[in-house]
Design a protein around this motif. Structure first.
Motif, PDB file in Angstrom:
ATOM      1  N   LYS A   3       0.832  -1.196   0.000  1.00 44.29           N
ATOM      2  CA  LYS A   3       0.000   0.000   0.000  1.00 44.29           C
ATOM      3  C   LYS A   3       0.870   1.251   0.000  1.00 44.29           C
ATOM      4  O   LYS A   3       1.823   1.360   0.763  1.00 44.29           O
ATOM      5  CB  LYS A   3      -0.891  -0.020   1.241  1.00 44.29           C
ATOM      6  CG  LYS A   3      -1.790   1.175   1.360  1.00 44.29           C
ATOM      7  CD  LYS A   3      -2.583   1.123   2.642  1.00 44.29           C
ATOM      8  CE  LYS A   3      -3.265   2.456   2.840  1.00 44.29           C
ATOM      9  NZ  LYS A   3      -3.617   2.696   4.218  1.00 44.29           N
ATOM     10  N   MET A   4       0.526   2.203  -0.872  1.00 43.80           N
ATOM     11  CA  MET A   4       1.258   3.464  -0.953  1.00 43.80           C
ATOM     12  C   MET A   4       0.884   4.315   0.269  1.00 43.80           C
ATOM     13  O   MET A   4      -0.285   4.593   0.506  1.00 43.80           O
ATOM     14  CB  MET A   4       0.890   4.187  -2.251  1.00 43.80           C
ATOM     15  CG  MET A   4       1.781   5.342  -2.580  1.00 43.80           C
ATOM     16  SD  MET A   4       3.499   4.911  -2.847  1.00 43.80           S
ATOM     17  CE  MET A   4       3.363   3.701  -4.135  1.00 43.80           C
ATOM     18  N   LEU A   5       1.885   4.725   1.047  1.00 43.37           N
ATOM     19  CA  LEU A   5       1.663   5.530   2.245  1.00 43.37           C
ATOM     20  C   LEU A   5       1.747   7.024   1.958  1.00 43.37           C
ATOM     21  O   LEU A   5       1.080   7.825   2.598  1.00 43.37           O
ATOM     22  CB  LEU A   5       2.698   5.169   3.310  1.00 43.37           C
ATOM     23  CG  LEU A   5       2.720   3.702   3.741  1.00 43.37           C
ATOM     24  CD1 LEU A   5       3.931   3.423   4.607  1.00 43.37           C
ATOM     25  CD2 LEU A   5       1.433   3.358   4.472  1.00 43.37           C
ATOM     26  N   ASP A  44       6.185   3.258   0.495  1.00 39.60           N
ATOM     27  CA  ASP A  44       5.236   2.215   0.879  1.00 39.60           C
ATOM     28  C   ASP A  44       5.741   1.596   2.183  1.00 39.60           C
ATOM     29  O   ASP A  44       6.696   2.099   2.773  1.00 39.60           O
ATOM     30  CB  ASP A  44       5.001   1.197  -0.250  1.00 39.60           C
ATOM     31  CG  ASP A  44       6.225   0.359  -0.604  1.00 39.60           C
ATOM     32  OD1 ASP A  44       7.060   0.098   0.271  1.00 39.60           O
ATOM     33  OD2 ASP A  44       6.320  -0.054  -1.773  1.00 39.60           O
ATOM     34  N   SER A  45       5.145   0.544   2.627  1.00 36.17           N
ATOM     35  CA  SER A  45       5.483   0.004   3.943  1.00 36.17           C
ATOM     36  C   SER A  45       6.857  -0.674   3.986  1.00 36.17           C
ATOM     37  O   SER A  45       7.357  -0.951   5.073  1.00 36.17           O
ATOM     38  CB  SER A  45       4.402  -0.987   4.392  1.00 36.17           C
ATOM     39  OG  SER A  45       4.329  -2.062   3.476  1.00 36.17           O
ATOM     40  N   GLN A  46       7.472  -0.921   2.825  1.00 37.71           N
ATOM     41  CA  GLN A  46       8.758  -1.613   2.819  1.00 37.71           C
ATOM     42  C   GLN A  46       9.904  -0.823   2.207  1.00 37.71           C
ATOM     43  O   GLN A  46      11.058  -1.113   2.475  1.00 37.71           O
ATOM     44  CB  GLN A  46       8.625  -2.937   2.066  1.00 37.71           C
ATOM     45  CG  GLN A  46       7.707  -3.902   2.764  1.00 37.71           C
ATOM     46  CD  GLN A  46       7.690  -5.249   2.073  1.00 37.71           C
ATOM     47  OE1 GLN A  46       8.642  -5.629   1.412  1.00 37.71           O
ATOM     48  NE2 GLN A  46       6.604  -5.965   2.225  1.00 37.71           N
ATOM     49  N   ARG A  47       9.601   0.158   1.366  1.00 37.56           N
ATOM     50  CA  ARG A  47      10.690   0.858   0.674  1.00 37.56           C
ATOM     51  C   ARG A  47      10.326   2.297   0.339  1.00 37.56           C
ATOM     52  O   ARG A  47       9.160   2.653   0.264  1.00 37.56           O
ATOM     53  CB  ARG A  47      11.096   0.098  -0.581  1.00 37.56           C
ATOM     54  CG  ARG A  47      10.069   0.059  -1.661  1.00 37.56           C
ATOM     55  CD  ARG A  47      10.402  -0.913  -2.774  1.00 37.56           C
ATOM     56  NE  ARG A  47      10.444  -2.280  -2.357  1.00 37.56           N
ATOM     57  CZ  ARG A  47       9.371  -3.080  -2.205  1.00 37.56           C
ATOM     58  NH1 ARG A  47       8.178  -2.611  -2.450  1.00 37.56           N
ATOM     59  NH2 ARG A  47       9.503  -4.311  -1.833  1.00 37.56           N
ATOM     60  N   LEU A  48      11.376   3.058   0.118  1.00 38.34           N
ATOM     61  CA  LEU A  48      11.260   4.420  -0.394  1.00 38.34           C
ATOM     62  C   LEU A  48      11.760   4.370  -1.832  1.00 38.34           C
ATOM     63  O   LEU A  48      12.850   3.857  -2.099  1.00 38.34           O
ATOM     64  CB  LEU A  48      12.112   5.386   0.431  1.00 38.34           C
ATOM     65  CG  LEU A  48      12.169   6.816  -0.078  1.00 38.34           C
ATOM     66  CD1 LEU A  48      10.815   7.486   0.068  1.00 38.34           C
ATOM     67  CD2 LEU A  48      13.225   7.597   0.660  1.00 38.34           C
ATOM     68  N   THR A 115       8.395   5.697  11.589  1.00 36.38           N
ATOM     69  CA  THR A 115       7.436   4.695  12.058  1.00 36.38           C
ATOM     70  C   THR A 115       7.526   3.432  11.209  1.00 36.38           C
ATOM     71  O   THR A 115       7.565   2.313  11.733  1.00 36.38           O
ATOM     72  CB  THR A 115       5.998   5.267  11.995  1.00 36.38           C
ATOM     73  OG1 THR A 115       5.923   6.394  12.869  1.00 36.38           O
ATOM     74  CG2 THR A 115       4.975   4.228  12.392  1.00 36.38           C
ATOM     75  N   HIS A 116       7.592   3.602   9.905  1.00 41.96           N
ATOM     76  CA  HIS A 116       7.612   2.439   9.019  1.00 41.96           C
ATOM     77  C   HIS A 116       8.986   1.782   8.956  1.00 41.96           C
ATOM     78  O   HIS A 116       9.080   0.584   8.658  1.00 41.96           O
ATOM     79  CB  HIS A 116       7.051   2.807   7.650  1.00 41.96           C
ATOM     80  CG  HIS A 116       5.568   2.997   7.729  1.00 41.96           C
ATOM     81  ND1 HIS A 116       4.688   1.951   7.744  1.00 41.96           N
ATOM     82  CD2 HIS A 116       4.812   4.107   7.882  1.00 41.96           C
ATOM     83  CE1 HIS A 116       3.459   2.398   7.868  1.00 41.96           C
ATOM     84  NE2 HIS A 116       3.514   3.717   7.960  1.00 41.96           N
ATOM     85  N   VAL A 117      10.051   2.518   9.254  1.00 35.09           N
ATOM     86  CA  VAL A 117      11.375   1.902   9.388  1.00 35.09           C
ATOM     87  C   VAL A 117      11.350   0.933  10.565  1.00 35.09           C
ATOM     88  O   VAL A 117      11.820  -0.209  10.455  1.00 35.09           O
ATOM     89  CB  VAL A 117      12.473   2.975   9.569  1.00 35.09           C
ATOM     90  CG1 VAL A 117      13.772   2.360  10.096  1.00 35.09           C
ATOM     91  CG2 VAL A 117      12.730   3.697   8.267  1.00 35.09           C
ATOM     92  N   GLU A 118      10.793   1.358  11.676  1.00 32.58           N
ATOM     93  CA  GLU A 118      10.722   0.491  12.857  1.00 32.58           C
ATOM     94  C   GLU A 118       9.869  -0.746  12.574  1.00 32.58           C
ATOM     95  O   GLU A 118      10.229  -1.860  12.965  1.00 32.58           O
ATOM     96  CB  GLU A 118      10.170   1.264  14.064  1.00 32.58           C
ATOM     97  CG  GLU A 118      11.092   2.362  14.549  1.00 32.58           C
ATOM     98  CD  GLU A 118      12.481   1.858  14.925  1.00 32.58           C
ATOM     99  OE1 GLU A 118      12.600   0.772  15.533  1.00 32.58           O
ATOM    100  OE2 GLU A 118      13.468   2.545  14.580  1.00 32.58           O
TER     101      GLU A 118
END
Length: 132
Positions: A3-5, A44-48, A115-118
């Protein structure tokens, strides 16, 4: 696909000085405008992901679990327009520093990335260890 954040483009305000200095000619302002216009940031939740390019495109992906540190740079001129630069220090060998230039709400975006890095680190079981 995740999902695109968040997604955005750098602001054209960052090109103000080029526009001002080269107003009398057309080529440099058009090139700078197009370079900025065809740069896109996606989180997204895994990458920039940073996509750049006018005719051909380069795509740089940084896995979020590789992000080590965050810096926010808000030069006076960008602050006047509510913009800032977010610099991410990563453990990636080819892309040690990732810079998101002239973005809106830079502090909120830094918190969103953090937040998403953690979350990515918990999901992958990655721990950050520094060797000196």
């Amino acid at each position: 696909m995740d999902k695109m954040l968040w997604e955005d483009r750098p602001s054209q305000i960052s090109n103000f000085w080029i526009y001002l200095l080269f107003f009398w000619t057309i080529i440099p302002p058009i090139i700078v405008y197009l370079n900025t216009r065809f740069t896109k940031y996606e989180l997204d939740s895994q990458r920039l992901i940073i996509k750049k390019g006018i005719l051909s495109q380069s795509i740089e992906e940084t896995e979020l679990y590789r992000v080590k540190d965050y810096s926010i740079l808000k030069p006076l001129f960008l602050r006047l327009f509510g913009l800032g630069n977010l610099v991410l220090t990563t453990s990636d060998k080819t892309n040690k520093y990732v810079t998101l230039k002239a973005i809106k709400d830079v502090e909120k975006i830094k918190d969103l990335v953090r937040t998403h890095v953690e979350k990515a680190r918990k999901r992958t079981g990655t721990k950050e260890v520094d060797f000196e």
